[in-house]
Design a protein around this motif. Structure first.
Motif, mmCIF file in Angstrom:
data_model
loop_
_atom_site.group_PDB
_atom_site.id
_atom_site.type_symbol
_atom_site.label_atom_id
_atom_site.label_comp_id
_atom_site.label_asym_id
_atom_site.label_seq_id
_atom_site.Cartn_x
_atom_site.Cartn_y
_atom_site.Cartn_z
ATOM 1 N N ASP B 67 13.338 2.476 2.215
ATOM 2 C CA ASP B 67 11.929 2.871 2.042
ATOM 3 C C ASP B 67 11.400 3.639 3.257
ATOM 4 O OD1 ASP B 67 12.146 1.451 -0.279
ATOM 5 O OD2 ASP B 67 10.623 -0.053 0.217
ATOM 6 N N THR B 88 8.658 -0.097 -4.400
ATOM 7 C CA THR B 88 7.351 -0.250 -3.751
ATOM 8 C C THR B 88 6.722 1.060 -3.265
ATOM 9 O OG1 THR B 88 8.502 -0.685 -1.675
ATOM 10 C CG2 THR B 88 7.763 -2.597 -2.916
ATOM 11 N N VAL B 89 7.546 2.032 -2.895
ATOM 12 C CA VAL B 89 7.051 3.268 -2.293
ATOM 13 C C VAL B 89 6.498 4.205 -3.377
ATOM 14 C CG1 VAL B 89 7.863 5.354 -1.109
ATOM 15 C CG2 VAL B 89 8.601 3.102 -0.313
ATOM 16 N N PRO B 90 5.333 4.825 -3.172
ATOM 17 C CA PRO B 90 4.829 5.791 -4.164
ATOM 18 C C PRO B 90 5.632 7.096 -4.104
ATOM 19 C CG PRO B 90 3.340 5.693 -2.283
ATOM 20 C CD PRO B 90 4.396 4.640 -2.051
ATOM 21 N N LYS B 152 1.974 -0.618 -11.578
ATOM 22 C CA LYS B 152 2.757 -1.612 -12.327
ATOM 23 C C LYS B 152 4.144 -1.808 -11.707
ATOM 24 C CE LYS B 152 0.615 -1.711 -16.832
ATOM 25 N NZ LYS B 152 0.848 -1.900 -18.249
ATOM 26 N N GLN B 154 4.942 -1.663 -8.613
ATOM 27 C CA GLN B 154 4.802 -2.557 -7.449
ATOM 28 C C GLN B 154 4.750 -4.016 -7.871
ATOM 29 O OE1 GLN B 154 1.604 -1.464 -4.826
ATOM 30 N NE2 GLN B 154 3.005 -0.189 -3.636
ATOM 31 N N LYS B 155 4.026 -4.269 -8.967
ATOM 32 C CA LYS B 155 3.937 -5.655 -9.463
ATOM 33 C C LYS B 155 5.279 -6.123 -9.993
ATOM 34 C CE LYS B 155 -0.481 -6.106 -8.689
ATOM 35 N NZ LYS B 155 -0.946 -6.956 -7.600
ATOM 36 N N HIS B 157 8.187 -5.113 -8.985
ATOM 37 C CA HIS B 157 9.040 -5.349 -7.822
ATOM 38 C C HIS B 157 8.727 -6.710 -7.197
ATOM 39 C CE1 HIS B 157 10.372 -4.827 -3.577
ATOM 40 N NE2 HIS B 157 11.423 -4.331 -4.189
ATOM 41 N N LEU B 158 7.448 -7.020 -7.119
ATOM 42 C CA LEU B 158 7.031 -8.321 -6.591
ATOM 43 C C LEU B 158 7.568 -9.453 -7.473
ATOM 44 C CD1 LEU B 158 5.267 -9.950 -4.576
ATOM 45 C CD2 LEU B 158 3.330 -9.566 -6.114
#
Lengths: 250, 250
Positions: B67, B88-90, B152, B154-155, B157-158
């Motif tokens: 990242d 996570t990275v845009p 979404k 990011q969520k 990935h979490l």
């Protein structure tokens, strides 16, 4: 033919009853339960009782009742071997002349049938002479029978809580995150499948991936910013646990 | 035939390279890596480079690099679509004219081969006109392709961290308890298998078992007495998490 009584119709009891009913060389003599609730289902089909004093003669009595109930039952008049199914309680908690333990390290859910054949059974008896009776029964229903003493059984039970209860809980947090964000939990199924397949072919240490093990503090901080309350605490402590295990503390 | 360059030979990169090499309608034009280490393996077999300036013409450039490295690369001169594989990275972290994301929510280990066919691929592009290029590639290697935006993803990935990294860690604690007490971890395999099977047919909430969910304080205290340090903290916080979820706080 082996004569067996099952005491208790909770998750473990019901699965044992089903196993005994369907087995050609096990005779399920009687079912005991403290309350009438649930027992009605078996009436007409099997002998049932709510009184310890009415228990019929059998080779083996399996006490599948809550840990706290086990020491309260006076089973001293029974002539067969009495075993409980708890992972934590010692056999000495049983008030019985011949006693032992038959512990299945498995998670039983009423909603899902399961074959005992692959479930390991961990056996212990107070007297050596009783062991063959218990082993004989265990070999009838399972292919995986181990002799495990009290001290080791307690550790196994503790390990089972981590392997099952806690892995299920963290998957539950994942499920809730998906649901809250309108993401189909099925997207994670191949990942979950891979996670469990790996436990069969490598150690969890080798299988560990993710931001914690690679010391990716930026991602960890992003995640922390998206969590709160107990989920946040779970994230932090498991991240710490991974980093301590792998020597990647930041 | 689709021309593809893969940048990075870490866990994700290597698995993507293998997938591209073996695919009949993908032409792996070139592999990039910052250092020469590991790149030697591919020399002679494939075109390799350590310089962004030497990147050959391709339809798709897949940046499978850490990242923190993604924003540092100047990829503005590339004429194809540039995507990264981070959860996570845009996409805006990429310095490229046409950019997007190809995120596989999967845990890759170099020691274990895996087929991409069942791995969901979560796609996003900055411009609608680029989406078909990315979708075309994704459909070649996987049967499960989703359009998932940054928020979404990011969520997801979490959630993946909980479902994989953390479930693996608690199984690791179970493994260590077994090892320390000379118990074969294999005894827990049927339990682990059952845990995983249940996630496919019921919600984790329904599947939850153990002392925490049934409010068995005596067993919880016994367990706590056997643990210390971070394992103890993990036990306490996950017990709390289960009890909050099920309304069985003591």
């Amino acid at each position: 033919m082996m004569n067996v009584c099952v005491l208790g119709i909770g998750k473990v009891g019901v699965h044992l009853i089903n196993e005994c009913i369907n087995h050609p060389t096990i005779n399920l003599v009687q079912i005991y339960n403290r309350s009438n609730k649930g027992l009605e289902l078996y009436k007409g089909m099997l002998s049932t009782t709510q009184s310890i004093l009415d228990l019929k003669k059998a080779d083996l009595y399996i006490v599948a009742l809550p840990d706290s109930v086990i020491p309260t039952l006076n089973l001293t008049k029974l002539q067969g071997l009495v075993v409980h199914t708890s992972g934590t309680v010692p056999f000495s908690d049983l008030q019985a002349t011949n006693r032992g333990v038959l512990y299945p390290p498995q998670s039983f859910t009423k909603e899902k049938k399961i074959s005992f054949k692959q479930i390991p059974l961990c056996l212990e008896t107070e007297f050596k002479t009783d062991y063959s009776t218990l082993e004989n029964f265990a070999n009838k229903i399972s292919n995986v029978v181990h002799q495990v003493n009290q001290q080791k059984r307690q550790k196994l039970h503790l390990a089972a809580v981590f392997a099952n209860n806690f892995s299920n809980r963290v998957m539950g947090i994942a499920y809730d995150i998906c649901k809250k964000n309108e993401l189909d939990f099925k997207i994670l199924q191949p990942l979950i499948q891979e996670t469990f397949l790996k436990t069969q072919i490598m150690t969890p240490k080798t299988a560990q991936t993710g931001p914690a093990v690679r010391g990716d503090q930026k991602t960890i901080e992003k995640h922390i910013g998206q969590l709160k309350n107990t989920d946040l605490e779970v994230y932090k402590i498991l991240t710490k646990s991974i980093q301590e295990k792998h020597g990647t503390e930041l």
